[in-house]
Scaffold this motif. Structure first.
Motif, PDB file in Angstrom:
ATOM      1  N   GLY A 452      26.655  37.953  43.651  1.00 37.77           N
ATOM      2  CA  GLY A 452      25.443  37.315  44.144  1.00 37.77           C
ATOM      3  C   GLY A 452      25.665  36.539  45.421  1.00 37.77           C
ATOM      4  O   GLY A 452      25.020  35.507  45.643  1.00 37.77           O
ATOM      5  N   GLY A 453      26.583  36.998  46.262  1.00 36.52           N
ATOM      6  CA  GLY A 453      26.836  36.362  47.549  1.00 36.52           C
ATOM      7  C   GLY A 453      27.826  35.229  47.522  1.00 36.52           C
ATOM      8  O   GLY A 453      28.157  34.673  48.576  1.00 36.52           O
ATOM      9  N   GLU A 454      28.357  34.845  46.356  1.00 35.62           N
ATOM     10  CA  GLU A 454      29.334  33.760  46.261  1.00 35.62           C
ATOM     11  C   GLU A 454      30.678  34.343  45.852  1.00 35.62           C
ATOM     12  O   GLU A 454      30.756  35.138  44.902  1.00 35.62           O
ATOM     13  N   SER A 455      31.753  33.938  46.554  1.00 34.17           N
ATOM     14  CA  SER A 455      33.059  34.569  46.366  1.00 34.17           C
ATOM     15  C   SER A 455      34.053  33.637  45.668  1.00 34.17           C
ATOM     16  O   SER A 455      34.017  32.415  45.852  1.00 34.17           O
ATOM     17  N   THR A 456      34.949  34.241  44.909  1.00 35.67           N
ATOM     18  CA  THR A 456      36.059  33.498  44.311  1.00 35.67           C
ATOM     19  C   THR A 456      37.119  33.224  45.369  1.00 35.67           C
ATOM     20  O   THR A 456      37.094  33.792  46.459  1.00 35.67           O
ATOM     21  N   ASP A 457      38.073  32.340  45.037  1.00 32.97           N
ATOM     22  CA  ASP A 457      39.270  32.215  45.851  1.00 32.97           C
ATOM     23  C   ASP A 457      40.095  33.483  45.710  1.00 32.97           C
ATOM     24  O   ASP A 457      39.835  34.319  44.840  1.00 32.97           O
ATOM     25  N   ASP A 458      41.123  33.622  46.547  1.00 30.61           N
ATOM     26  CA  ASP A 458      42.015  34.771  46.423  1.00 30.61           C
ATOM     27  C   ASP A 458      42.676  34.773  45.042  1.00 30.61           C
ATOM     28  O   ASP A 458      43.125  33.742  44.549  1.00 30.61           O
ATOM     29  N   LEU A 459      42.719  35.970  44.435  1.00 26.44           N
ATOM     30  CA  LEU A 459      43.371  36.163  43.148  1.00 26.44           C
ATOM     31  C   LEU A 459      44.583  37.057  43.345  1.00 26.44           C
ATOM     32  O   LEU A 459      44.520  38.030  44.099  1.00 26.44           O
ATOM     33  N   ASP A 460      45.680  36.730  42.687  1.00 27.40           N
ATOM     34  CA  ASP A 460      46.862  37.560  42.792  1.00 27.40           C
ATOM     35  C   ASP A 460      46.599  38.932  42.201  1.00 27.40           C
ATOM     36  O   ASP A 460      45.853  39.085  41.231  1.00 27.40           O
ATOM     37  N   PHE A 461      47.227  39.960  42.784  1.00 28.43           N
ATOM     38  CA  PHE A 461      47.011  41.333  42.322  1.00 28.43           C
ATOM     39  C   PHE A 461      47.386  41.496  40.849  1.00 28.43           C
ATOM     40  O   PHE A 461      46.829  42.333  40.156  1.00 28.43           O
ATOM     41  N   SER A 462      48.301  40.653  40.359  1.00 32.41           N
ATOM     42  CA  SER A 462      48.742  40.758  38.971  1.00 32.41           C
ATOM     43  C   SER A 462      47.912  39.902  38.020  1.00 32.41           C
ATOM     44  O   SER A 462      48.286  39.721  36.858  1.00 32.41           O
ATOM     45  N   SER A 463      46.773  39.366  38.475  1.00 36.74           N
ATOM     46  CA  SER A 463      45.951  38.497  37.639  1.00 36.74           C
ATOM     47  C   SER A 463      45.535  39.194  36.354  1.00 36.74           C
ATOM     48  O   SER A 463      45.201  40.381  36.348  1.00 36.74           O
TER      49      SER A 463
END
Length: 841
Positions: A452-463
């Motif tokens: 909905g137009g709001e983004s998370t912080d960067d997540l590690d690829f292994s999350s």
């Protein structure tokens, strides 16, 4: 008993460990590495990425080796994935490093009282030393005083903060600053907790029987007006309770207190079955409108870093409005591997039902490996509009296969068998191939999601799925409890199935989901799997027949009961009671009509329950209320509150100077309890000196040159931080050696020590150095010749009942407990002013 002889000579192996940063690092956090009281610190930048943080920390470590010799003894290398590896520069020489993430460099431990504790005491133990009993509601100052009273914690070594009764935060300072200290142990057996009490109440009745169920066991029928003694006897007959473990009082309502072996325990709730009571209200629940066909909105998104291959392919099932009944089959094969063989699919299957059928089928392959790799969406008249119709209505279905299927590339073949359909057939289009490339992870270490137009912080690829859910719930467009995530388990791509639940369930959210990365080369795929739809809300109707003028009843849903309700309850009162049940919750039911008994109450399920087929609410005529909650297991919890990096041991240190290396002993096995040890000439014993769990019959030292222990300062003049003394318990210790350095810590044992000869010492240190306090007060020391120091170093202590000196040189430190000295020769030096009231010689 076996004699073990030290020979040394084992090959040297360098100690090596891998440290991995946690995925939830944050900007501004401090990472500290400490070796021997020397530390380096690194502050994480804003929006930290693990691999960048690890690389920067490696560079900082390398730059420190010129100025801090302890760090120069350990080589460090960056692994490029958010982790780094340490290795001893000198094989066979161990290192001891502490790496913490937190807002400071001192270790902190949190002590928490758990359970409903009403009294009693507990103790804390630090490195074998135990406090006096501490009251359960003690102040932080009291806890600090008790810890500082221990012989191994001095005043100023701890700072305790917190409220009375805890939690208490213990910061290790002073002599324990910047140190990886042992976790505090505890004894909570004397803590006291509350006994649970439950009150059993029957609805208005005039006769009959009821039964009670606890832990799956049910009593015999009990008369509606039974005595407390009768109910107590029936409950004690249940396997989950037993004699003496409940005390029942009252004559209806009855109060059940759990005692005996169930004392202070948070037990399950007793359930009441009042269906055989007579004279109760004629209350009933009827399902007047079945609920169902609600659909949660789902999105499938996949991302890799390579653009050389396709992420996904798809095929279409073409519907037919002429089909009137029957079933059909779908077979999916990638090259020679069958990934789905789904039989007997109903002709009028909905999009949501087809998705569930496919997920259930794929879950049987490779323990769920493919569970979220196929996305199903409906298309109306093949115009690409996402819908939720049926093949039997002429709608089409698009099935998307992502790289998460785990096949390393291949051609997808689909077979549709329509022979079981009546009135027509379903057909399909042919899919293409699914690409795979070994370089898909290149440049991709993190990603983010936009909803909905709001983004998370960067997540590690292994999350993990749980970590992704936490990130999504932090968005204002999502919120807590409103999303669930399923992942493929492949390492070369990130396929994520996102389903909206809770407040976002059973509706078209109107939001778009996007998965992206800050990587410069990205191949991504996102599709809306299912449109959310409200479906039909279930309606159940509560009525009371006969027009009574009094009486009570209760309602039960999902195994939990309401309080008793009056015969004339309003719709608002019924709604409040139902929303209080955990299986329903606030906002998930709406009641209208009433008041009872003259008018029915109409119960309509809403919110997260809208569009679902709901189990019926049950009318019951007896309830149990937890009037006093049991304390659970009253206990103390201790945890280190600094964030610890994950450590993987690659190689333990071993070599010709390590006591713990089996190859250094003549039997190729290091000593065990009750063994005797002989140390003739061989390699020096420098490492693995903490043998505090070892009890020897005899330690006999005859070497002419072999040293045991480390000097106070190393060859570069730096204070040695490793163990310097052999910590061991032995009944008898004999030293007849010309060695220049033999360090022994007898700890809390009471050996007979005989020094027959030694070297003259080196670099200003005594040849034989003895420390160790013993509570039995029976240790003795005989010196015939040699150079001996007893607890002469800073903060060293010892206790000896007697010293007998016939020759040699003997130095006694200030902190030495000593009862008697007998001398006939040699030189005696004491830092004490008197021994047993007699002026020291």
């Amino acid at each position: 008993m076996t004699l073990k002889v030290w020979v040394g000579g084992a090959p040297a192996v360098a100690q090596s460990e891998k440290y991995a940063l946690p995925i939830d690092i944050e900007g501004g956090q401090i990472m500290t590495a400490t070796i021997g009281g020397k530390s380096i610190t690194y502050e994480f930048p804003s929006g930290p990425i693990r691999k960048n943080v690890a690389a920067a920390f490696v560079n900082l470590w390398a730059a420190t080796t010129d100025t801090v010799p302890e760090f120069a003894q350990v080589d460090i290398s960056d692994n490029g994935d958010g982790s780094f590896t340490l290795e001893s520069e000198t094989p066979g020489m161990p290192y001891f490093v502490t790496i913490l993430i937190g807002d400071g460099t001192n270790e902190k431990q949190l002590v928490t009282m758990q359970g409903t504790i009403t009294g009693g005491t507990f103790t804390l133990t630090f490195n074998g030393q135990t406090t006096d009993p501490i009251a359960y509601d003690a102040s932080a100052a009291t806890v600090q005083t008790e810890l500082e009273a221990l012989s191994n914690i001095e005043v100023g070594d701890v700072d305790v903060t917190g409220v009375d009764g805890g939690p208490w935060t213990i910061e290790f300072k002073g002599n324990l600053a910047d140190t990886d200290v042992s976790l505090l142990d505890y004894d909570d057996t004397l803590l006291e907790a509350t006994n649970e009490q439950q009150t059993i109440t029957l609805a208005s009745c005039s006769g009959g029987t009821f039964a009670l169920t606890f832990d799956g066991q049910t009593t015999d029928p009990i008369a509606y007006n039974a005595s407390a003694a009768t109910i107590e006897s029936e409950l004690e007959a249940l396997l989950g309770i037993g004699a003496g473990n409940v005390s029942v009082s009252g004559s209806g309502p009855w109060v059940v207190e759990f005692v005996g072996t169930l004392r202070g325990t948070d037990v399950d709730q007793i359930m009441v079955d009042g269906s055989n009571l007579t004279g109760v209200l004629a209350a009933s629940i009827a399902e007047t409108t079945p609920g169902g066909n609600g659909v949660n909105e789902r999105w499938l998104t996949d991302i890799v870093s390579s653009t050389s291959s396709s992420l996904a392919t798809n095929f279409r099932l073409t519907g037919n409005g002429s089909v009137s009944s029957g079933t059909f089959d779908v077979l999916i094969v990638v090259d020679s591997t069958t990934i789905m063989d789904l039989d007997d699919i109903p002709y009028d299957v909905t999009i949501a039902e087809l998705q569930e059928l496919i997920e259930a089928e794929l879950a049987s392959y490779s323990s769920g490996r493919y569970v979220n790799c196929v996305a199903v969406r409906g298309t109306v008249s093949a115009n690409g509009t996402t819908g939720s119709g049926q093949l039997s209505d002429g709608d089409n279905v698009s099935i998307n296969l992502s790289t998460g299927i785990g096949i390393n590339g291949g051609t997808v073949a689909v077979t549709v068998d329509s022979t079981g359909l009546a009135g027509g057939t379903y057909s399909k289009t042919n899919p293409g191939t699914i690409g795979w490339s070994s370089d898909w992870l290149t440049g991709l270490s993190s990603f983010y999601l936009t909803v909905g137009g709001e983004s998370t912080d960067d997540l590690d690829f292994s999350s993990t799925a749980a970590q992704i859910v936490t990130a999504l719930e932090g968005l204002s467009t999502v919120g807590a409890g409103n999303v669930q995530v399923t992942l493929s388990d492949e390492s070369y791509s990130k396929a994520i199935l996102i389903e909206f639940i809770g407040d976002l369930a059973n509706q078209d959210t109107g939001m778009t989901v996007v998965m992206d990365s800050n990587a410069t080369v990205v191949n991504k795929f996102t599709t809306k799997v299912l449109n959310g739809a409200g479906g039909t809300s279930e309606v159940q109707t509560l009525s009371i027949a006969g027009g009574p003028g009094s009486g009570t009843f209760a309602l039960s849903f999902d195994g939990v009961d309401t309080d008793l309700l009056d015969y004339d309850s309003t719709a608002e009162e019924i709604e409040t009671a139902l929303e209080a049940l955990p299986g329903i919750g606030a906002g998930n039911v709406s009641c209208s009509g009433g008041a009872l008994p003259g008018s029915d109450v109409v119960i309509t399920f809403a919110g997260s329950k809208a569009g679902l087929d709901i189990d019926p609410i049950v009318v019951i005529f007896g309830v149990t209320e937890e009037t006093v909650k049991g304390g659970g297991d009253p206990t103390v919890d201790v945890q280190t509150t600094q964030t610890i990096l994950t450590k993987t041991v690659i190689a333990e240190s071993s070599g010709p100077n390590d006591w713990n290396t089996d190859g250094n002993w003549d039997t190729l096995e290091k000593p065990v309890n009750a063994d005797s040890v002989l140390v003739p000439d061989g390699d020096d014993i420098l490492y693995g000196l903490d043998q505090s769990d070892l009890t020897l019959a005899l330690l006999h030292y005859t070497a002419t040159a072999t040293q045991m222990g480390l000097p106070r300062r190393d060859e570069n003049g730096n204070i040695e931080y490793r163990d310097r003394h052999l910590k061991v318990t032995a009944a008898e210790i004999i030293i007849d050696s010309n060695s220049q350095l033999i360090n022994i810590d007898v700890m809390d044992s009471s050996p007979t020590i005989e020094v027959l000869n030694s070297g003259s010492g080196r670099d200003g240190e005594y040849a034989v150095q003895i420390i160790g306090e013993n509570s039995a007060n029976t240790a003795s020391l005989l010196v015939l010749s040699g150079n001996v120091g007893v607890a002469k170093g800073p903060k060293e202590a010892a206790y000896l009942k007697t010293i007998t000196q016939r020759g040699g040189q003997l130095w006694i430190g200030q902190d030495v407990g000593l009862e008697d000295v007998e001398r006939t020769g040699g030189q005696f030096h004491s830092d004490r002013t008197s021994i047993n009231g007699t002026l020291a010689i």
